[in-house]
Design a protein around this motif. Structure first.
Motif, mmCIF file in Angstrom:
data_model
loop_
_atom_site.group_PDB
_atom_site.id
_atom_site.type_symbol
_atom_site.label_atom_id
_atom_site.label_comp_id
_atom_site.label_asym_id
_atom_site.label_seq_id
_atom_site.Cartn_x
_atom_site.Cartn_y
_atom_site.Cartn_z
ATOM 1 N N UNK A 59 33.554 21.783 53.566
ATOM 2 C CA UNK A 59 33.568 20.473 53.932
ATOM 3 C C UNK A 59 32.856 20.447 55.302
ATOM 4 N N UNK A 60 32.913 21.320 56.230
ATOM 5 C CA UNK A 60 32.003 21.538 57.488
ATOM 6 C C UNK A 60 30.550 21.471 57.166
ATOM 7 N N UNK A 61 30.396 22.416 56.036
ATOM 8 C CA UNK A 61 28.692 22.389 55.627
ATOM 9 C C UNK A 61 28.301 20.967 55.293
ATOM 10 N N UNK A 62 29.371 20.301 54.444
ATOM 11 C CA UNK A 62 28.703 18.885 54.077
ATOM 12 C C UNK A 62 28.693 18.048 55.187
ATOM 13 N N UNK A 63 29.491 18.115 56.317
ATOM 14 C CA UNK A 63 29.112 17.108 57.311
ATOM 15 C C UNK A 63 27.966 17.623 58.215
ATOM 16 N N UNK A 64 27.846 18.826 58.308
ATOM 17 C CA UNK A 64 26.649 19.315 58.897
ATOM 18 C C UNK A 64 25.222 18.792 58.258
ATOM 19 N N UNK A 65 25.240 18.842 56.966
ATOM 20 C CA UNK A 65 24.321 18.455 56.101
ATOM 21 C C UNK A 65 23.922 16.927 56.552
ATOM 22 N N UNK A 66 25.292 16.361 56.277
ATOM 23 C CA UNK A 66 25.052 14.764 56.645
ATOM 24 C C UNK A 66 24.424 14.332 57.872
ATOM 25 N N UNK A 67 24.671 15.296 59.015
ATOM 26 C CA UNK A 67 24.203 15.129 60.218
ATOM 27 C C UNK A 67 22.680 15.217 60.385
ATOM 28 N N UNK A 68 22.066 16.489 59.834
ATOM 29 C CA UNK A 68 20.910 16.974 59.715
ATOM 30 C C UNK A 68 20.116 15.852 58.821
ATOM 31 N N UNK A 69 20.538 15.242 57.950
ATOM 32 C CA UNK A 69 20.181 14.274 57.174
ATOM 33 C C UNK A 69 19.707 13.013 58.258
ATOM 34 N N UNK A 70 20.649 12.660 58.757
ATOM 35 C CA UNK A 70 20.482 11.548 59.674
ATOM 36 C C UNK A 70 19.515 11.878 60.711
ATOM 37 N N UNK A 71 19.359 13.174 61.413
ATOM 38 C CA UNK A 71 18.234 13.295 62.054
ATOM 39 C C UNK A 71 16.997 13.051 61.766
ATOM 40 N N UNK A 72 16.775 13.252 60.254
ATOM 41 C CA UNK A 72 15.370 13.238 59.782
ATOM 42 C C UNK A 72 15.123 11.467 59.345
ATOM 43 N N UNK A 73 16.335 10.935 59.060
ATOM 44 C CA UNK A 73 16.255 9.412 58.677
ATOM 45 C C UNK A 73 15.883 8.538 59.907
ATOM 46 N N UNK A 74 16.531 8.770 61.054
ATOM 47 C CA UNK A 74 16.099 8.170 62.172
ATOM 48 C C UNK A 74 15.856 9.113 63.393
ATOM 49 N N UNK A 75 14.629 8.945 63.780
ATOM 50 C CA UNK A 75 13.995 10.088 64.629
ATOM 51 C C UNK A 75 14.689 9.765 66.123
ATOM 52 N N UNK A 76 15.308 8.609 66.338
ATOM 53 C CA UNK A 76 15.945 8.129 67.535
ATOM 54 C C UNK A 76 16.887 9.048 67.939
ATOM 55 N N UNK A 77 17.457 9.702 66.926
ATOM 56 C CA UNK A 77 18.610 10.452 67.094
ATOM 57 C C UNK A 77 18.282 11.643 68.068
ATOM 58 N N UNK A 78 17.190 12.476 67.667
ATOM 59 C CA UNK A 78 16.843 13.492 68.660
ATOM 60 C C UNK A 78 16.460 13.266 69.983
ATOM 61 N N UNK A 79 16.070 11.843 70.343
ATOM 62 C CA UNK A 79 15.626 11.555 71.543
ATOM 63 C C UNK A 79 16.765 11.206 72.314
ATOM 64 N N UNK A 80 17.690 10.526 72.010
ATOM 65 C CA UNK A 80 18.972 9.941 72.464
ATOM 66 C C UNK A 80 19.917 11.252 72.723
ATOM 67 N N UNK A 81 19.744 12.272 71.961
ATOM 68 C CA UNK A 81 20.501 13.404 72.242
ATOM 69 C C UNK A 81 19.971 14.369 73.141
ATOM 70 N N UNK A 82 18.649 14.213 73.374
ATOM 71 C CA UNK A 82 17.982 15.117 74.235
ATOM 72 C C UNK A 82 18.282 14.878 75.860
#
Length: 110
Positions: free
Chosen positions: A34-57
């Motif tokens: 379950x944890x691996x699935x959640x982390x994979x979904x988060x990684x996918x969100x980062x690649x779909x929306x580049x703003x995520x990396x900027x906001x979290x920086x």
């Protein structure tokens, strides 16, 4: 309770003798999946929306400047309307010709 906390609680239940080692292994495996699935979904969100990396920086400016041009454009399109007004014949381009209007949810652009 988060997945990691649940997994840690299993160790406590094992130590207290409330769960068998086999039951802990089974539940731990389920939680790890379950944890691996959640982390994979988060990684996918980062690649779909580049703003995520900027906001979290920590350093937003450095993160912005480190983005490829196409990602910067994608973020700008998502957050703002940019209009370049015509200059007219023989008129040099001026920054005054560029209108940047923020997109605000529920409010139409001016």
């Amino acid at each position: 309770m988060c997945i990691r906390d649940s997994r840690d609680a299993l160790a406590a239940l094992l130590a207290d003798g409330l769960l068998s080692p086999a039951a802990v292994r089974e539940q731990s495996g389920k939680l790890s999946n379950e944890l691996q699935a959640v982390e994979s979904a988060l990684d996918a969100a980062d690649t779909l929306n580049p703003a995520v990396g900027v906001i979290a920086a920590e350093d937003v400016a450095a993160a912005w400047h480190g983005l490829p041009l196409n990602h910067r454009r994608q973020i700008i399109r998502a957050l703002m309307d940019v209009t370049v007004r015509p200059a007219g014949k023989g008129v040099r381009f001026s920054a005054d010709q560029v209108m940047v209007t923020p997109k605000i949810a529920g409010v139409p652009a001016a």
